[in-house]
Design a protein around this motif. Sequence first.
Motif, short mmCIF file in Angstrom:
data_model
loop_
_atom_site.label_atom_id
_atom_site.label_comp_id
_atom_site.label_asym_id
_atom_site.label_seq_id
_atom_site.Cartn_x
_atom_site.Cartn_y
_atom_site.Cartn_z
N PHE A 3 36.67 36.84 42.00
CA PHE A 3 37.07 35.43 41.95
C PHE A 3 37.06 34.82 43.36
O PHE A 3 36.64 33.67 43.53
N THR A 4 37.52 35.55 44.35
CA THR A 4 37.50 35.03 45.72
C THR A 4 36.07 34.78 46.19
O THR A 4 35.79 33.76 46.85
N PHE A 5 35.17 35.68 45.86
CA PHE A 5 33.76 35.52 46.25
C PHE A 5 33.14 34.29 45.60
O PHE A 5 32.42 33.53 46.24
N VAL A 6 33.45 34.07 44.31
CA VAL A 6 32.89 32.92 43.61
C VAL A 6 33.42 31.61 44.21
O VAL A 6 32.68 30.65 44.41
N VAL A 7 34.72 31.59 44.52
CA VAL A 7 35.30 30.38 45.12
C VAL A 7 34.69 30.12 46.50
O VAL A 7 34.40 28.97 46.85
N ALA A 8 34.46 31.17 47.28
CA ALA A 8 33.84 31.00 48.60
C ALA A 8 32.42 30.44 48.46
O ALA A 8 32.01 29.57 49.23
N LEU A 9 31.67 30.93 47.48
CA LEU A 9 30.33 30.38 47.23
C LEU A 9 30.41 28.93 46.78
O LEU A 9 29.53 28.12 47.08
N GLY A 10 31.47 28.59 46.05
CA GLY A 10 31.63 27.21 45.62
C GLY A 10 31.84 26.24 46.76
O GLY A 10 31.53 25.06 46.64
N PHE A 11 32.34 26.74 47.88
CA PHE A 11 32.49 25.92 49.09
C PHE A 11 31.26 26.01 49.99
O PHE A 11 31.32 25.68 51.17
N GLU A 12 30.13 26.46 49.41
CA GLU A 12 28.82 26.49 50.05
C GLU A 12 28.79 27.40 51.27
O GLU A 12 28.09 27.13 52.25
N LEU A 13 29.55 28.48 51.26
CA LEU A 13 29.43 29.49 52.31
C LEU A 13 28.20 30.34 52.03
O LEU A 13 27.86 30.60 50.87
N VAL A 24 26.01 33.73 51.55
CA VAL A 24 26.42 34.91 50.78
C VAL A 24 27.09 35.95 51.66
O VAL A 24 28.14 36.51 51.32
N ARG A 25 26.50 36.21 52.85
CA ARG A 25 27.08 37.21 53.75
C ARG A 25 28.47 36.78 54.23
O ARG A 25 29.41 37.59 54.27
N ASP A 26 28.60 35.51 54.60
CA ASP A 26 29.90 35.04 55.06
C ASP A 26 30.92 35.03 53.92
O ASP A 26 32.11 35.32 54.14
N ALA A 27 30.48 34.69 52.71
CA ALA A 27 31.39 34.70 51.56
C ALA A 27 31.88 36.11 51.27
O ALA A 27 33.05 36.32 50.96
N ALA A 28 30.97 37.09 51.37
CA ALA A 28 31.37 38.48 51.13
C ALA A 28 32.35 38.96 52.21
O ALA A 28 33.35 39.63 51.91
N ALA A 29 32.08 38.61 53.47
CA ALA A 29 32.98 39.00 54.55
C ALA A 29 34.34 38.33 54.39
O ALA A 29 35.39 38.96 54.57
#
Length: 511
Positions: free
Chosen positions: A89-99, A101-106
């Motif tokens: 869920f945290t990864f999906v929310v980070a992608l939703g803020f247009e981060l 993929v690597r930064d969203a995973a980190a």
Amino acid sequence: MILTLASVGDTVGMYYLFGPFLLGLVIPAGSPLATSLIAKVETPAAGIFAPIMVVFCSTSLDLEKFLRNYAKVLPFRISLIGYFLKLGFTFVVALGFELPVRDAAAYTLIVNVKGILEIGVLLSFGNLGSRQLDSTSAIFLIFILASIAPPIIRLLYDPSKQYIGYKRKCLQYAPDNAPLHILACAHRQDDAVAVIKFLEFSNPTRQSPLTVYGLGLEELISSSTPLLVNHQLGQKKSTTKARPRSHNILDVFNYFESQFGNNKLATVHTFTAISYLKQMHEDICSLAFHKAASLIVLPFHNKWNGRGHMVCGNEDLRHLNLNVLNRAPCSVAILVDRRMAMGLSSMFVTSAVYRVTVLFVGGSDDREALALAMRMAGSPRVHLTVVQFTVDVQDETVVDRWEAMLDAEALRVVKLEMPTNSNIKLVEERVRDGSDTSCIVREMGGNVDLVVVGRRHDTGCQALSGLAQWMEVPELGPLGDVLASQDFTAAASVLVIQQQIMKASHSSILN
């Protein structure tokens, strides 16, 4: 005090951590008492007690029993599934803020990582002495997460990549009529005094005004949260009445603005970076990046006393300078203040003539140093001498034709300015090797106030051959190391400049 309060709280029937918690609330953050306590207690707490706690928790691990009864450990499986759902869920929310993929995973791993704090909480509330299956599964889960997450985070996220130069932010390629943005850093008040003496003769004009970002650097001791304080917004570091050490630094920058700001020649913005020394380069590079600075000025980690003798400084400050040199988004200069220490009074002494000498061997850093000196030479109070070290072409082991053309063009600009500006001189010194160059540099007398040199040079440069093997301070380069040594007795400041590292060069340096 902590052990006594914990014992008293447990005796009267309260939770044993309540007493130390009250002690932490009573002692104000940033006070001398808090700073002294942390300085005294942090080493045994982090170096002795924390490892003992981890070892004690590990003795409760019964992996054989855990693996044999894995099907019965329902809390472990539920916790593991819940943790991975939280990661998802945290990864999906980070992608939703247009981060990316690597930064969203980190980011997902950083905000969800478990470690020593969770082990302490488990130790406080759990019964670990009986080697129960649930306790074993909980500790095993935390150990897995604490050991796997950090290397994955380091693999995914490198904060220095955001500062890689895609656009020229240096002095050599800056237009003559463009504003000059300089980030001036200071650990102490003496550092700020030295840098404003340099900025005083940087020739700010109405066509090319000077914008200075004065950054006071303060080591984070009595708090766990790094801060970057913008004093233009009225931000304050704390509510204590004690005057912070960095305010003395900011007063020096504000005095510089009072001297030049009324004529709209210079603007000063003051900041304070409160962080761990190992991470302080991130604050410096981030501020330089967001303010589009063309030059970062850092103080040298060694200091000179009133008798002209070197006083060894903090090695952590030296590593800080190295980290900035490797990661900065613009050009970097290290200011070695070799003047006889006059204290704060030197700030109010104005010289009628400021004598600047540039030692030019060749290369991008030397051209950057020459560009800064030529800007300073626009002031009628600055007398500039450019010393060019040359060797016979047949003696050169490596000749880079493109670099030689750029060097010739930079010197041509100097020669064109000489007929219209009598304060500029070009001196050519023929040398055979590094020993000749070193002798000429050491013979420079006391008729100079500032020596400007480049940091990096071609390894095959004959004029500097042999100097690299004897360098004591590599971050200053071969010439800067000679000027900062005890053998150089002139009471002149030294400015060692490194031109901006562009994208193509960053990966090789960081590796």
